[in-house]
Design an enzyme around this catalytic site. Structure first.
Site, PDB file in Angstrom:
ATOM      1  CG  ASP A  31      -2.026   0.990   1.167  1.00  8.76           C
ATOM      2  OD1 ASP A  31      -2.153   1.668   0.135  1.00  8.76           O
ATOM      3  OD2 ASP A  31      -2.776   1.104   2.156  1.00  8.76           O
TER       4      ASP A  31
ATOM      5  CG  ASP B 272      -3.253   3.819  -3.624  1.00  6.88           C
ATOM      6  OD1 ASP B 272      -4.170   3.094  -4.057  1.00  6.88           O
ATOM      7  OD2 ASP B 272      -3.394   4.553  -2.634  1.00  6.88           O
ATOM      8  CD  GLU B 273      -5.514  -0.822  -1.582  1.00  2.49           C
ATOM      9  OE1 GLU B 273      -5.245  -1.605  -0.657  1.00  2.49           O
ATOM     10  OE2 GLU B 273      -6.493  -0.050  -1.551  1.00  2.49           O
TER      11      GLU B 273
END
Length: 361
Positions: free
Chosen positions: A12, A106-107
């Site tokens: 993350d 983003d993860e």
């Protein structure tokens, strides 16, 4: 032959959008930053860690964020840059495993049970990935390492920012026990409230609830809830999860009150949605229109067709088909959206539509 214990990493990125802006503009470093627009209808897309002690969070109305943090600096989003950085990060993941399941820019989950590059442990691989991300993008990431997806995601929040945490085999049930169910990925706010009303506040409370009783209240989802309360999650990392829909929506700076303005807004949205379809080589047979009034009442209307949407004009025509029964406007409109679902390849969208627009079930 016994199956090896799975090794799952959840990566993350730390305040991803805001961190990219601070990286690219040194004047923003150390300052409270919100990615988003400061207009009356603006929403915070991401907040830097300097903004968070003031209570500024993503999805918060911009005006509220500004009141909580008067020195907050708003930066307009640059999604093309975020997508490019995300691609860099995913290229790093691919050095270690082909089993990568993105959740957003983003993860992502990584299954490194059988890694492409051997290291002493999953912890060592997570450290190496985070170091590579920092060296190649200038950004920090946090990682959670465990034997299933649910626990790995919980673990990645434990030492943020720029840290990592391991929940080893056998420790999942005890780790979950004291946590509020509202913190569980897969249990949304409405479900958490229903659980709270039943006396289920924590993981331990959820574990104590008999599965059959859970089924009476939560149906098919009960088995998943029962499993995570025991630290169990058998879901695989799915690298090729197909998209279910493509859509866009916009919240207007000022409420729309004229039919023509709403039709023009729909034209702009249809152009953006079709651009996304073309980039991905996708079309779809179901079109959904979403309309939210100034009083926050909401309408959705859908149609399903025998053949897929074939071009931008076709999508706009379908959207207008759904919009016309709602005109003339009875109340001002604050948000409009259009989505294409029941997706298929763009090559399947040729040929004339037979105008058999049927109400979606």
């Amino acid at each position: 032959m016994t199956q090896p214990v799975r090794r799952i990493i959840h990566i993350d990125m730390d305040a991803f959008y805001a961190s990219v802006e601070q990286r690219d503009n040194p004047a923003l470093r150390g300052r409270p930053v919100a990615v988003g627009r400061s207009q009356e209808r603006g929403v915070v897309a991401a907040a830097s860690y300097e903004a968070r002690p003031f209570g500024v969070r993503s999805a918060m109305p911009s005006l509220l964020a500004q009141r909580r943090c008067p020195q907050l600096v708003f930066v307009p989003p640059r999604f093309e840059v975020y997508r490019a950085v995300s691609a860099q990060i995913h290229a790093i993941f691919a050095r270690y495993t082909p089993l990568i399941q993105p959740l957003s820019l983003d993860e992502a989950y990584l299954d490194i049970t059988h890694p492409l590059i051997r290291r002493a442990s999953a912890t060592a691989i997570a450290q190496e990935i985070r170091a590579a991300i920092l060296a190649e993008t200038g950004l920090t990431a946090s990682a959670g390492i465990s034997y299933n997806k649910f626990l790995a995601k919980l673990a990645s929040d434990h030492n943020k920012p720029n840290g990592q945490f391991v929940i080893p085999p056998g420790a999942g049930q005890d780790f979950v026990a004291p946590l509020p169910v509202s913190a569980f990925h897969g249990i949304g706010p409405a479900t958490a409230r229903r659980m709270n009303a039943l006396g289920i506040q924590t993981g331990a409370d959820l574990r104590a609830f008999p599965l059959e009783t859970l089924r009476q209240h939560f149906g098919k989802a009960a088995a998943f809830y029962h499993g995570i309360a025991h630290g169990e999650d058998t879901r695989p990392v799915e690298p090729d999860r197909p998209r279910k829909s493509l859509g866009k929506e916009t919240t207007f700076d000022q409420d729309l009150t004229h039919d023509h303005d709403l039709s023009e807004a729909l034209r702009t949205l249809a152009e953006k949605v079709w651009s996304g379809c073309e980039k991905r080589g996708l079309s779809g047979r179901t079109i959904t229109l979403k309309l939210r009034h100034a009083d926050f009442s909401q309408l959705t209307r859908s149609v399903s067709r025998q053949t897929p949407v074939r071009d931008q004009a076709d999508l706009l025509q379908a959207g207008l088909y759904l919009l016309r029964p709602l005109l003339p406007l009875q109340k001002p409109v604050r948000l409009l959206g259009i989505t294409v679902s029941s997706l298929c390849g763009l090559q399947d969208a040729g040929g004339a539509e037979q105008l058999s627009l049927l109400p979606a079930i």
